[in-house]
Design a protein around this motif. Structure first.
Motif, PDB file in Angstrom:
ATOM      1  N   SER A  10      66.287  48.114  33.107  1.00 47.39           N
ATOM      2  CA  SER A  10      65.437  47.110  33.602  1.00 47.39           C
ATOM      3  C   SER A  10      63.594  47.644  33.061  1.00 47.39           C
ATOM      4  CB  SER A  10      65.348  46.819  34.874  1.00 47.39           C
ATOM      5  OG  SER A  10      66.527  46.625  35.378  1.00 47.39           O
ATOM      6  N   ILE A  11      63.162  47.044  33.079  1.00 47.32           N
ATOM      7  CA  ILE A  11      61.489  47.335  33.060  1.00 47.32           C
ATOM      8  C   ILE A  11      60.816  46.824  34.357  1.00 47.32           C
ATOM      9  CG2 ILE A  11      61.709  47.281  30.568  1.00 47.32           C
ATOM     10  CD1 ILE A  11      59.896  44.455  31.042  1.00 47.32           C
ATOM     11  N   VAL A  12      59.769  47.804  34.458  1.00 47.86           N
ATOM     12  CA  VAL A  12      58.479  47.242  35.328  1.00 47.86           C
ATOM     13  C   VAL A  12      57.173  47.639  34.593  1.00 47.86           C
ATOM     14  CG1 VAL A  12      58.593  49.709  36.148  1.00 47.86           C
ATOM     15  CG2 VAL A  12      57.858  47.816  37.675  1.00 47.86           C
ATOM     16  N   LEU A  13      56.310  47.030  34.726  1.00 48.60           N
ATOM     17  CA  LEU A  13      55.019  47.121  34.320  1.00 48.60           C
ATOM     18  C   LEU A  13      53.875  47.240  35.249  1.00 48.60           C
ATOM     19  CD1 LEU A  13      55.403  44.653  31.388  1.00 48.60           C
ATOM     20  CD2 LEU A  13      54.810  46.978  31.271  1.00 48.60           C
ATOM     21  N   LEU A  45      62.910  52.019  29.453  1.00 49.89           N
ATOM     22  CA  LEU A  45      63.895  51.157  29.078  1.00 49.89           C
ATOM     23  C   LEU A  45      64.938  51.870  28.297  1.00 49.89           C
ATOM     24  CD1 LEU A  45      65.206  48.298  29.362  1.00 49.89           C
ATOM     25  CD2 LEU A  45      63.964  47.758  26.984  1.00 49.89           C
ATOM     26  N   LEU A  46      66.365  51.961  28.749  1.00 45.04           N
ATOM     27  CA  LEU A  46      67.452  52.541  27.874  1.00 45.04           C
ATOM     28  C   LEU A  46      67.663  51.775  26.726  1.00 45.04           C
ATOM     29  CD1 LEU A  46      70.207  52.837  30.472  1.00 45.04           C
ATOM     30  CD2 LEU A  46      69.422  54.437  29.174  1.00 45.04           C
ATOM     31  N   LYS A 163      67.200  43.334  25.659  1.00 46.88           N
ATOM     32  CA  LYS A 163      65.941  44.467  26.104  1.00 46.88           C
ATOM     33  C   LYS A 163      65.047  44.766  24.814  1.00 46.88           C
ATOM     34  CE  LYS A 163      69.621  48.214  25.773  1.00 46.88           C
ATOM     35  NZ  LYS A 163      70.207  49.174  26.506  1.00 46.88           N
ATOM     36  N   GLN A 164      65.509  44.494  23.594  1.00 44.68           N
ATOM     37  CA  GLN A 164      64.680  44.918  22.378  1.00 44.68           C
ATOM     38  C   GLN A 164      63.242  43.843  22.572  1.00 44.68           C
ATOM     39  OE1 GLN A 164      67.908  44.310  22.026  1.00 44.68           O
ATOM     40  NE2 GLN A 164      68.725  46.498  21.636  1.00 44.68           N
ATOM     41  N   ARG A 168      59.640  45.147  23.087  1.00 47.66           N
ATOM     42  CA  ARG A 168      58.414  44.664  22.142  1.00 47.66           C
ATOM     43  C   ARG A 168      57.282  44.295  22.895  1.00 47.66           C
ATOM     44  NH1 ARG A 168      62.726  43.727  18.464  1.00 47.66           N
ATOM     45  NH2 ARG A 168      63.061  41.668  19.263  1.00 47.66           N
ATOM     46  N   LEU A 169      57.549  43.434  23.933  1.00 47.41           N
ATOM     47  CA  LEU A 169      56.493  42.908  24.596  1.00 47.41           C
ATOM     48  C   LEU A 169      55.664  43.981  25.669  1.00 47.41           C
ATOM     49  CD1 LEU A 169      58.303  39.833  25.970  1.00 47.41           C
ATOM     50  CD2 LEU A 169      56.380  39.657  24.675  1.00 47.41           C
TER      51      LEU A 169
END
Length: 190
Positions: A10-13, A45-46, A163-164, A168-169
């Motif tokens: 997962s991501i966090v910004l 991110l993995l 996830k890719q 990118r985002l």
């Protein structure tokens, strides 16, 4: 800065929040050190592998996060909530003796706060709907629906994208370019 690296699926910004469950000794030790030294760590991110695999490959652009809450969970694991502080580039990595990924990270230039152009006016509406989900609502995030950065960051975190695409985002530094990409992705999903 020398920081622990926490690879996730997962991501966090910046200004986003994510709940995590810690059970591996290396991450519980990391949490203890972070709290004791009043510092954070970097969530990336993995790229390949599993979160529990010490040889997992991960992307080099992520977010420096701080722990804002922690508690013992009913399942015996340690639950923490982290909040994104700023995007970073991980320029060098190594593995500590306990298997914890460590790295040298540099802060990226902070993105400009921009108004949302009329062409993307439906994006805050989509975000408001996503924020009503109980799990997301429980994170109690403070979102500026007029800030292109905030809307783009939260949609990047919450939309069901591969996830890719998410990475990118994350790597974009122009909030309007991110909104344009999100707008195109949402149109494709429809």
């Amino acid at each position: 800065m020398h920081v622990p690296i926490f690879p996730l699926n997962s991501i966090v910004l910046p200004r986003g929040r994510i709940p995590l469950q810690l059970f591996e000794p290396r991450y519980i030790d990391m949490l203890t050190r972070c709290l004791k030294e009043d510092r954070g760590f970097v969530v990336v991110l993995l790229r390949d592998g599993l979160e529990t695999n010490s040889t997992a490959a991960f992307y080099d652009i992520g977010t420096y996060v701080r722990i804002i809450d922690f508690q013992q969970l009913e399942n015996g694991m340690l639950g923490i909530t982290v909040e994104g502080q700023s995007k970073v580039a991980v320029v060098k990595t190594w593995r500590a003796p306990d298997g914890l990924n460590m790295g040298d990270a540099e802060y990226l230039v902070e993105e400009a706060e921009l108004a949302i152009p009329e062409a993307f006016s439906e994006l805050p509406v989509v975000l408001k709907a996503l924020l009503k989900h109980p799990v997301v609502n429980d994170l109690d995030m403070n979102v500026s629906f007029s800030d292109a950065r905030d809307v783009g960051w939260r949609l990047t975190e919450l939309l069901p994208l591969d996830k890719q695409e998410k990475q990118r985002l994350v790597e974009l530094q122009d909030p309007l370019e991110r909104l344009e990409r999100l707008h195109a992705l949402l149109e494709a999903l429809e």
